[in-house]
Design an enzyme around this catalytic site. Structure first.
Site, PDB file in Angstrom:
ATOM      1  N   ASN A  85      34.031  42.975  18.884  1.00 44.00           N
ATOM      2  CA  ASN A  85      33.009  42.039  19.356  1.00 44.00           C
ATOM      3  C   ASN A  85      32.481  41.220  18.181  1.00 44.00           C
ATOM      4  O   ASN A  85      32.787  41.532  17.023  1.00 44.00           O
ATOM      5  CB  ASN A  85      31.838  42.808  19.978  1.00 44.00           C
ATOM      6  CG  ASN A  85      32.109  43.242  21.410  1.00 44.00           C
ATOM      7  OD1 ASN A  85      32.993  42.713  22.078  1.00 44.00           O
ATOM      8  ND2 ASN A  85      31.339  44.197  21.878  1.00 44.00           N
TER       9      ASN A  85
ATOM     10  N   HIS B  91      33.927  41.220  30.227  1.00 41.97           N
ATOM     11  CA  HIS B  91      34.728  40.250  29.454  1.00 41.97           C
ATOM     12  C   HIS B  91      35.651  39.422  30.360  1.00 41.97           C
ATOM     13  O   HIS B  91      36.778  39.090  29.981  1.00 41.97           O
ATOM     14  CB  HIS B  91      35.570  40.950  28.377  1.00 41.97           C
ATOM     15  CG  HIS B  91      34.771  41.663  27.340  1.00 41.97           C
ATOM     16  ND1 HIS B  91      34.455  41.103  26.121  1.00 41.97           N
ATOM     17  CD2 HIS B  91      34.203  42.889  27.331  1.00 41.97           C
ATOM     18  CE1 HIS B  91      33.744  41.959  25.408  1.00 41.97           C
ATOM     19  NE2 HIS B  91      33.569  43.055  26.123  1.00 41.97           N
TER      20      HIS B  91
ATOM     21  N   HIS C 269      43.965  47.394  24.437  1.00 41.74           N
ATOM     22  CA  HIS C 269      43.666  48.823  24.595  1.00 41.74           C
ATOM     23  C   HIS C 269      43.390  49.401  23.206  1.00 41.74           C
ATOM     24  O   HIS C 269      44.228  49.290  22.308  1.00 41.74           O
ATOM     25  CB  HIS C 269      44.883  49.502  25.241  1.00 41.74           C
ATOM     26  CG  HIS C 269      44.707  50.960  25.538  1.00 41.74           C
ATOM     27  ND1 HIS C 269      43.491  51.602  25.450  1.00 41.74           N
ATOM     28  CD2 HIS C 269      45.601  51.904  25.929  1.00 41.74           C
ATOM     29  CE1 HIS C 269      43.646  52.873  25.765  1.00 41.74           C
ATOM     30  NE2 HIS C 269      44.919  53.083  26.065  1.00 41.74           N
TER      31      HIS C 269
HETATM   32 FE1  HDD Z   1      35.188  47.126  26.155  1.00 34.75          FE
HETATM   33  C1  HDD Z   1      37.140  44.872  27.738  1.00 34.75           C
HETATM   34  C2  HDD Z   1      35.111  45.119  23.346  1.00 34.75           C
HETATM   35  C3  HDD Z   1      32.940  49.268  24.664  1.00 34.75           C
HETATM   36  C4  HDD Z   1      35.612  49.283  28.676  1.00 34.75           C
HETATM   37  N1  HDD Z   1      35.946  45.342  25.642  1.00 34.75           N
HETATM   38  C5  HDD Z   1      36.742  44.553  26.440  1.00 34.75           C
HETATM   39  C6  HDD Z   1      37.102  43.370  25.750  1.00 34.75           C
HETATM   40  C7  HDD Z   1      36.539  43.441  24.512  1.00 34.75           C
HETATM   41  C8  HDD Z   1      35.807  44.684  24.448  1.00 34.75           C
HETATM   42  C9  HDD Z   1      36.628  42.412  23.405  1.00 34.75           C
HETATM   43  C10 HDD Z   1      37.940  42.242  26.301  1.00 34.75           C
HETATM   44  C11 HDD Z   1      39.392  42.416  25.966  1.00 34.75           C
HETATM   45  C12 HDD Z   1      40.165  41.250  26.490  1.00 34.75           C
HETATM   46  O1  HDD Z   1      39.943  40.133  26.002  1.00 34.75           O
HETATM   47  O2  HDD Z   1      40.974  41.463  27.383  1.00 34.75           O
HETATM   48  N2  HDD Z   1      34.155  47.149  24.394  1.00 34.75           N
HETATM   49  C13 HDD Z   1      34.346  46.279  23.340  1.00 34.75           C
HETATM   50  C14 HDD Z   1      33.639  46.787  22.186  1.00 34.75           C
HETATM   51  C15 HDD Z   1      33.016  47.936  22.563  1.00 34.75           C
HETATM   52  C16 HDD Z   1      33.356  48.173  23.944  1.00 34.75           C
HETATM   53  C17 HDD Z   1      33.626  46.112  20.817  1.00 34.75           C
HETATM   54  C18 HDD Z   1      32.159  48.866  21.750  1.00 34.75           C
HETATM   55  C19 HDD Z   1      32.278  49.024  20.469  1.00 34.75           C
HETATM   56  N3  HDD Z   1      34.377  48.924  26.598  1.00 34.75           N
HETATM   57  C20 HDD Z   1      33.497  49.662  25.851  1.00 34.75           C
HETATM   58  C21 HDD Z   1      33.276  50.939  26.479  1.00 34.75           C
HETATM   59  C22 HDD Z   1      34.044  50.954  27.608  1.00 34.75           C
HETATM   60  C23 HDD Z   1      34.726  49.676  27.667  1.00 34.75           C
HETATM   61  C24 HDD Z   1      32.390  52.031  25.938  1.00 34.75           C
HETATM   62  C25 HDD Z   1      34.228  52.025  28.647  1.00 34.75           C
HETATM   63  C26 HDD Z   1      33.941  53.266  28.512  1.00 34.75           C
HETATM   64  N4  HDD Z   1      36.127  47.055  27.938  1.00 34.75           N
HETATM   65  C27 HDD Z   1      36.205  48.081  28.787  1.00 34.75           C
HETATM   66  C28 HDD Z   1      37.120  47.822  29.965  1.00 34.75           C
HETATM   67  C29 HDD Z   1      37.631  46.381  29.652  1.00 34.75           C
HETATM   68  C30 HDD Z   1      36.908  46.044  28.367  1.00 34.75           C
HETATM   69  C31 HDD Z   1      36.551  48.068  31.294  1.00 34.75           C
HETATM   70  C32 HDD Z   1      37.502  45.324  30.736  1.00 34.75           C
HETATM   71  C33 HDD Z   1      38.823  44.623  30.777  1.00 34.75           C
HETATM   72  C34 HDD Z   1      39.674  45.365  29.889  1.00 34.75           C
HETATM   73  O3  HDD Z   1      39.014  46.419  29.363  1.00 34.75           O
HETATM   74  O4  HDD Z   1      40.842  45.129  29.642  1.00 34.75           O
HETATM   75  O5  HDD Z   1      38.141  48.736  29.996  1.00 34.75           O
END
Ligand code: HDD
Length: 699
Positions: free
Chosen positions: A146, A73, A337
């Protein structure tokens, strides 16, 4: 909790906005500077002196400007707004921001693509993030969702594998922001739980026309908890008031060149114009006693609850009405978060959600440089923060006093913990019992019924686009075994789909269906039905040249603006063109700078000389032909029809000379402006006229 006067996020931000509007230039330590263009040298042609503290500070600051982009993202756009519930939801949740329809809660929303890096194009085939931070009086609540209601993998431990597979391949870092490559398809074809979300990814849902025309989903089953401690399962849905609409793939690829910021710009400009994006928040509620009433597991994030099984209940509305002041400070530094929750909203044991609750905090520590990221202006809660957390990089708080521990007597025992009745979060009490095992529940095993449900629910043009997408993506895959394995997987969903994909990618089609299609549908999954019809905020191009009918231009502009649309006059050059009445028509944009793919529809006003000049210009003809290919509404008034006639648009009847109006599959021509414009507006409101979609690959 926050006091009443504290509850305005913009008021909180105001003193932190550094406008640099007047006054002398200074260093970061406040000393005024007399020259910022020349470093301090020993002589006019001599070396730069170490003594030049301004030079060193300026360069050092510059050298340290970048922070790691989000691991997923990375590319996004954000906006502030507010949320207001329709009615009290006290029966289900004690969350304070869902109690009183008179009270607005400030929000910050960040939309994003997933796979691409920070500078990648907006219109790639990808999931879109839809993350909302509610600045409630009980603390920040983040709904990190999402635009698909399902996710690729069931357990968070698979997330790094999935992301490594979809990201550019590690040896040469290609392709950027695309799933059309070997490692993605290798992984998903070996991991059948991905099938459902991949099907969404191959659908036009992965190509939103606008962040303003995109649904959002919390994905997981969460839990509401009311004041009495009773839990209710809940799925969250955002529904855009403008309807859910998508681009077509050919168009997306061209937009990626013509305006890589297409979705970001659309969001920014709409808010700037006062066309505020609006979304309704709806929930699906399931009593805890019905946890096992479904033929899938509520804890499985690869499953939806069909809306026909549990209807949506609209609970409130969000309006985005303010652009950020600084992209880095706000949109880049916002930290979402999943574990930012408030009393009344709780988790379930969804194994993906449980893992996310670890990952989001962890990632902010590296991305934002330490544990004080919550103090950054955009992240700072409106609710009062009081605890014994101290120090660390970027500490902005000054904590007076002697005590930073609990329990204490020297600090009067402060701050003291509160109880549930005093607004404290208390984890919902559920009994947990089990062996320590690395295994998934058999109730997570069905990977095929819901992709089939999705496929069955699509309109013919949606199915055609899905097949075309699989063919495109797999056509970019070099490993024959990966292509073949994907077809095998698809045959477990639907035979017709598997065959249609196979013949497009040179794989021997499966002879027999591997499963019987159960024939179930969920009409709510299709974008073909139930969309509100309006031309509001749609961008329409008017193609003009010297000698254009000024009366037509005025009539078209007035009709479109009256419906809330955004018309722009395009000509070969900026400035103005002469009208056939002897006046002038103001040009908004030079044709060469604004491709047809950047508009929702195109209109050619009358004027014999104008039409002749446009017809000689390959750009104008190409413009209309492209709009036609992408299913867009097209209108030509009076002699403007001449430009269309030369294109020989297949299957389209154009108005004969003097004929008032003809509407042929959204191509509206004729001499009567009122009738032509009314039909033109109807066609624009449909979003696209799919009946003439020339991308169709299956019936
Ligand atoms: Fe995630 C970012 C949505 C599964 C780990 N995720 C991130 C963002 C969104 C989502 C919208 C961007 C937030 C922003 O604008 O700063 N992610 C989802 C959805 C998931 C999902 C709807 C499943 C239902 N994500 C998911 C899993 C993991 C992550 C299973 C890790 C185990 N996601 C992350 C992250 C991020 C992230 C690495 C990257 C930047 C951040 O968090 O702040 O932690």
């Amino acid at each position: 909790m926050a006091d009443e006067e504290q509850l305005d996020k913009q008021r909180q931000l105001d003193p932190l906005r550094d406008r640099n509007e007047d006054g002398a230039l200074t260093t970061d330590f406040g000393t005024r500077v007399d020259d910022t263009d020349n470093a301090l040298h020993a002589g006019e042609r001599g070396p730069t002196l170490l003594e030049d503290f301004h030079f060193r500070e300026k360069i050092t600051h510059f050298d340290h400007e970048r922070i790691p982009e989000r691991v997923v993202h990375a590319r996004g756009a954000g906006a502030y707004g507010h949320f207001r519930p329709y009615a009290s939801l006290a029966e289900y949740t004690r969350a304070d921001f869902l109690q009183d329809p008179a009270r607005e809660t400030p929000v910050f929303v960040r939309f994003s693509t997933v796979a691409g890096s920070r500078g990648s194009a907006d219109t790639v085939r990808d999931v879109r993030g839809f993350a909302t931070k509610f600045y409630t009086r009980e603390g920040n609540y983040d709904l990190v969702g999402n635009n698909f209601p399902v996710f690729f993998v069931q357990d968070a431990i698979k997330f790094p594998d999935f992301v490594h597979a979809v990201k550019p391949e590690p040896h040469h870092e290609m392709p950027q922001a695309a799933s059309a490559h070997d490692t993605f398809w290798d992984f998903v074809s070996l991991q059948p739980e991905t099938l459902h979300t991949v099907m969404w990814l191959m659908s036009d849902r992965a190509l939103p026309r606008s962040y303003r025309m995109m649904q959002g989903f919390g994905v997981h089953t969460f839990r509401f908890v009311n004041a009495a401690g009773r839990g209710t399962f809940v799925k969250f849905h955002w529904r855009p008031l403008l309807g859910t609409h998508s681009l077509v793939w050919d168009e997306c690829q061209q937009i990626a060149g013509a305006d890589p910021d297409f979705n970001r710009r659309d969001l920014w400009e709409s808010i700037d114009r006062g066309d505020f994006p609006e979304y309704e928040l709806a929930v699906q509620l399931v009593p805890e006693e019905d946890e096992f009433a479904f033929d899938f597991d509520l804890l499985d994030p690869t499953k939806i609850i069909p809306e026909e099984v549990v209807p949506l209940r609209p609970i409130g509305r969000m309006t985005l009405d303010r652009n950020p002041d600084n992209f880095f400070a706000e949109t880049e530094q916002v930290a979402f978060h999943t574990a930012h929750v408030v009393p009344g909203i709780d988790f379930t044991n969804d194994p993906l959600l449980q893992g996310r609750n670890f990952s989001y905090l962890d990632t902010q520590l590296i991305r934002l440089g330490g544990p004080n990221f919550q103090q950054l202006p955009v992240n700072r809660p409106l609710a009062t923060v009081r605890n014994h957390h101290r120090d660390g990089y970027g500490q902005h708080r000054v904590h007076p006093g002697q005590t930073a521990y609990s329990p204490n007597s020297l600090g009067g025992g402060c701050p003291a913990v509160a109880g549930w009745d005093a607004g404290a979060f208390r984890h919902h009490q559920v009994r947990v019992d089990g062996d320590k095992i690395r295994r998934r529940s058999p109730s997570f095993d069905d990977h095929h019924s819901q992709p089939q449900l999705f496929w069955n629910s699509m309109a013919p043009w949606e199915k055609a686009h899905i097949v075309a997408a699989y063919r495109f993506e797999l056509g970019k895959v070099d490993a024959p075994a990966v292509r073949a394995r994907t077809v095998e997987q698809l045959n477990l969903v639907d035979h017709e789909l598997a065959v249609a994909v196979a013949v497009g990618i040179g794989v021997t089609p499966p002879a027999e269906p591997a499963v019987e299609n159960a024939g179930r549908t969920s009409p709510a999954l299709s974008m073909a039905t139930g969309q509100p019809g309006s031309i509001a905020t749609r961008k329409i191009a008017l193609l003009v040249a010297g000698g254009v009918s000024g009366a037509d231009v005025t009539a078209v502009r007035e009709a479109l603006i009256g419906g809330g649309a955004v018309p722009e006059v395009l000509a070969a050059h900026d400035g103005e063109v002469a009208s056939e009445e002897g006046g002038t028509v103001r040009v908004d944009r030079a044709l060469a700078t604004m491709s047809s793919v950047l508009y929702d529809a195109v209109c050619v006003p009358g004027g014999a000389a104008s039409t002749l000049e446009l017809s000689r210009d390959g750009l104008a003809s190409h413009y209309v032909a492209q709009a036609f290919k992408h299913g867009k509404a097209i209108a030509a008034l009076g002699s403007g029809v001449g430009l269309l006639r030369e294109l020989g648009l297949p299957g389209i009847r154009l108005a004969d000379e003097g004929e008032p109006a003809v509407d042929s599959l959204g191509v509206v021509t004729g001499v009567d402006p009122d009738t032509v414009l009314a039909s033109f507006a109807d066609a624009i409101a449909l979003h696209r006229v799919w009946e003439r979609d020339t991308d169709r690959t299956v019936a």
